[in-house]
Design an enzyme around this catalytic site. Structure first.
Site, mmCIF file in Angstrom:
data_model
loop_
_atom_site.group_PDB
_atom_site.id
_atom_site.type_symbol
_atom_site.label_atom_id
_atom_site.label_comp_id
_atom_site.label_asym_id
_atom_site.label_seq_id
_atom_site.Cartn_x
_atom_site.Cartn_y
_atom_site.Cartn_z
ATOM 1 N N GLY A 95 104.425 -19.478 12.288
ATOM 2 C CA GLY A 95 103.445 -19.134 11.256
ATOM 3 C C GLY A 95 103.312 -20.205 10.183
ATOM 4 N N SER A 96 103.775 -21.426 10.499
ATOM 5 C CA SER A 96 103.767 -22.482 9.477
ATOM 6 C C SER A 96 102.507 -23.337 9.534
ATOM 7 C CB SER A 96 104.990 -23.390 9.678
ATOM 8 O OG SER A 96 104.907 -24.009 10.954
ATOM 9 N N GLY A 97 101.631 -23.087 10.522
ATOM 10 C CA GLY A 97 100.435 -23.935 10.663
ATOM 11 C C GLY A 97 100.773 -25.266 11.301
ATOM 12 N N LEU A 98 101.972 -25.350 11.908
ATOM 13 C CA LEU A 98 102.395 -26.622 12.513
ATOM 14 C C LEU A 98 102.337 -26.555 14.046
ATOM 15 C CD1 LEU A 98 105.348 -27.458 10.074
ATOM 16 C CD2 LEU A 98 103.038 -28.418 10.056
ATOM 17 N N GLY A 99 101.544 -25.632 14.554
ATOM 18 C CA GLY A 99 101.216 -25.639 15.981
ATOM 19 C C GLY A 99 102.272 -25.054 16.898
ATOM 20 N N ALA A 102 100.680 -23.142 20.017
ATOM 21 C CA ALA A 102 100.051 -24.054 20.982
ATOM 22 C C ALA A 102 101.114 -24.820 21.756
ATOM 23 C CB ALA A 102 99.119 -25.027 20.267
ATOM 24 N N ALA A 103 102.174 -25.256 21.055
ATOM 25 C CA ALA A 103 103.238 -26.018 21.722
ATOM 26 C C ALA A 103 103.917 -25.142 22.779
ATOM 27 C CB ALA A 103 104.243 -26.532 20.705
ATOM 28 N N ASP A 144 94.691 -27.824 18.557
ATOM 29 C CA ASP A 144 96.148 -27.667 18.607
ATOM 30 C C ASP A 144 96.685 -27.961 20.012
ATOM 31 O OD1 ASP A 144 95.602 -26.644 16.114
ATOM 32 O OD2 ASP A 144 96.947 -24.932 16.285
HETATM 33 O O1 PMV Z 1 96.522 -22.240 13.520
HETATM 34 P P1 PMV Z 1 96.562 -23.438 12.647
HETATM 35 O O2 PMV Z 1 97.128 -23.174 11.321
HETATM 36 O O3 PMV Z 1 97.179 -24.582 13.369
HETATM 37 O O4 PMV Z 1 95.047 -23.853 12.347
HETATM 38 C C1 PMV Z 1 94.177 -24.215 13.351
HETATM 39 C C2 PMV Z 1 93.054 -25.014 12.804
HETATM 40 C C3 PMV Z 1 91.755 -24.281 12.553
HETATM 41 O O5 PMV Z 1 90.780 -25.314 12.411
HETATM 42 C C4 PMV Z 1 91.799 -23.466 11.285
HETATM 43 C C5 PMV Z 1 91.353 -23.390 13.717
HETATM 44 C C6 PMV Z 1 91.026 -24.130 15.002
HETATM 45 O O6 PMV Z 1 91.107 -23.498 16.045
HETATM 46 O O7 PMV Z 1 90.665 -25.311 14.967
#
Ligand code: PMV
Length: 312
Positions: A95-99, A102-103, A144
Site C-alpha cells: 500500500g506504499s504506492g511503490l508497485g 504489480a511486482a 506498474d
Molecule cells: O497504484 P500506484 O500507487 O502505483 O499508482 C498507479 C499510478 C496511477 O497513475 C495512479 C494509476 C495507473 O494505473 O497508472
C-alpha cells in the site's frame, strides 16, 4: 521455480497517464519474489510471508490479484499435474504506492509460466499480469506492470507503449513511505470526477504532463539533476490540484526540501497516502536519508536496477 520482479516509482505523469499522458517510471531496488513448487496437499496453496497462509481457493481479497494471475496462466498453458504451493515474499511495503502488487503479479506470472515448462513471452506475460492488476484497481494504465517486467527507466504511454531511457550516470532518489496505505482505485475515481468538473483545464494538464514527462526523460538521460528536480516539484502542483496530495504528503515533501538537500520532491503513485520521492543533491543523499528515516522508518535510497523480471 523462483522468479522475482522489482517495485517502481513514478517520476512524473501518474494519474494523467490513465487519461493518455506520457509518464516516466523507474524500477526500484526492492523486489517481490514468488516461488512455485509441487505440494502433497490436496489442493493448491498460496503462502505469503507478508500475510499468512491461505488456500488458493479461499475468498481472501488480498490474494485476488494473485489468484487471477494463476488462473490466467493455467487457462493459457494448462493446469499443473499436481497441486502447487505458491510462496510470496515481498520487500516492497504494501500500500506504499511503490508497485508491490504489480511486482507480485509479474513475478507470479513468470514463475508459473516457467513452472509449467513454457518460455516467457513478454507481451503474453504483461497481458496476464495486467489482469491481476485490474483486480487491484479497476482501470490500470499498465505503467506498474510494464516497469516491473522491464526494469530500468521507462517513458510510458498507454497507446504507444514503453521506451527504455538510458542513464548516462547513476541517479539516486529517496523514497519515503508516509505509513498511510493508499487506495489507488479510490484516487483514480476521485481524479475522474475532477476531470468531469473542469474538463478543459484537466485536458490541458494531461498535455502538460506529457511535455513534462518528455523533458524528464531527457533530463534523466543527460543527468541534469537541477532541471529534473524542478520538473518533479512542478508536477506536484498538478497532482495537488487533482486532489492526489494530502497534508501528510505535503509535510513530507517540505521535510525533504528543508536544508536545501534536494533539487525537488513530489508524491509518487496514486497519492492520498503512499509515498513521496525526493531527488537529493548527490553528496547529500546519505545525510538526507539519515534525517528522514529518524521519523519515517520506511525510507530508502532508490538506485534504479536495470533488471526487471528475473529467474532463479
Ligand atoms: O497504484 P500506484 O500507487 O502505483 O499508482 C498507479 C499510478 C496511477 O497513475 C495512479 C494509476 C495507473 O494505473 O497508472
Amino acid at each position: 521455480m523462483v522468479a522475482s520482479a522489482p517495485g517502481k516509482i513514478i517520476i512524473t505523469g501518474e494519474h494523467f497517464v490513465v487519461h493518455g499522458s506520457f509518464a516516466v517510471a523507474a524500477a526500484i531496488n526492492k523486489r517481490a519474489r514468488v516461488s512455485v513448487s509441487e505440494t502433497d496437499q490436496s489442493r493448491s496453496l498460496i503462502y505469503s510471508k507478508n500475510f499468512q497462509k491461505s488456500f488458493l481457493s479461499s475468498n481472501d481479497g488480498r490474494f485476488f490479484a494473485l489468484k487471477t494471475v494463476a488462473s490466467k496462466v493455467f487457462a493459457e498453458f494448462g493446469k499443473p499435474r499436481t497441486p502447487v504451493l505458491i510462496k510470496v515474499d515481498s520487500e516492497i511495503p504494501l500500500g506504499s504506492g511503490l508497485g508491490s502488487s504489480a511486482a507480485v503479479s509479474v513475478a507470479a506470472a513468470g514463475a508459473l509460466t516457467r513452472f509449467l515448462g513454457n518460455e516467457v513471452d513478454k507481451d503474453k506475460l504483461l497481458e496476464i499480469a495486467s489482469e491481476g492488476e485490474k483486480k487491484v484497481h479497476g482501470n490500470p494504465s499498465g505503467i506498474d506492470t510494464e516497469t516491473s517486467l522491464n526494469g530500468g527507466v521507462l517513458l510510458f504511454n498507454k497507446k504507444s507503449g514503453s521506451k527504455s531511457i538510458p542513464l548516462t550516470s547513476a541517479i539516486k532518489m529517496i523514497a519515503v513511505f508516509s505509513g498511510i496505505k493508499r487506495d489507488t482505485g479510490k484516487l483514480v475515481k476521485k481524479v475522474a470526477l475532477k476531470r468531469k468538473e473542469s474538463p478543459y483545464f484537466f485536458s490541458s494538464l494531461v498535455d502538460s504532463s506529457s511535455f513534462t514527462s518528455l523533458e524528464v526523460a531527457d533530463a534523466l538521460s543527460n543527468g541534469d539533476l537541477p532541471y529534473l528536480g524542478s520538473l518533479m516539484s512542478a508536477s506536484q502542483c498538478a497532482l495537488a490540484w487533482i486532489g492526489a496530495s494530502t497534508v501528510k504528503l505535503d509535510e513530507l515533501i517540505e521535510t525533504a526540501l528543508e536544508n536545501q538537500d534536494c533539487f525537488g520532491a513530489k508524491l509518487t503513485g496514486a497519492g492520498g497516502g503512499g509515498s513521496i520521492i525526493a531527488l537529493p543533491k548527490p553528496e547529500k543523499a546519505e545525510l538526507l536519508l539519515e534525517r528522514i528515516s529518524k521519523k519515517y522508518r520506511d525510507s530508502f535510497i532508490v538506485s534504479i536496477p536495470q533488471e526487471g523480471l528475473t529467474f532463479g
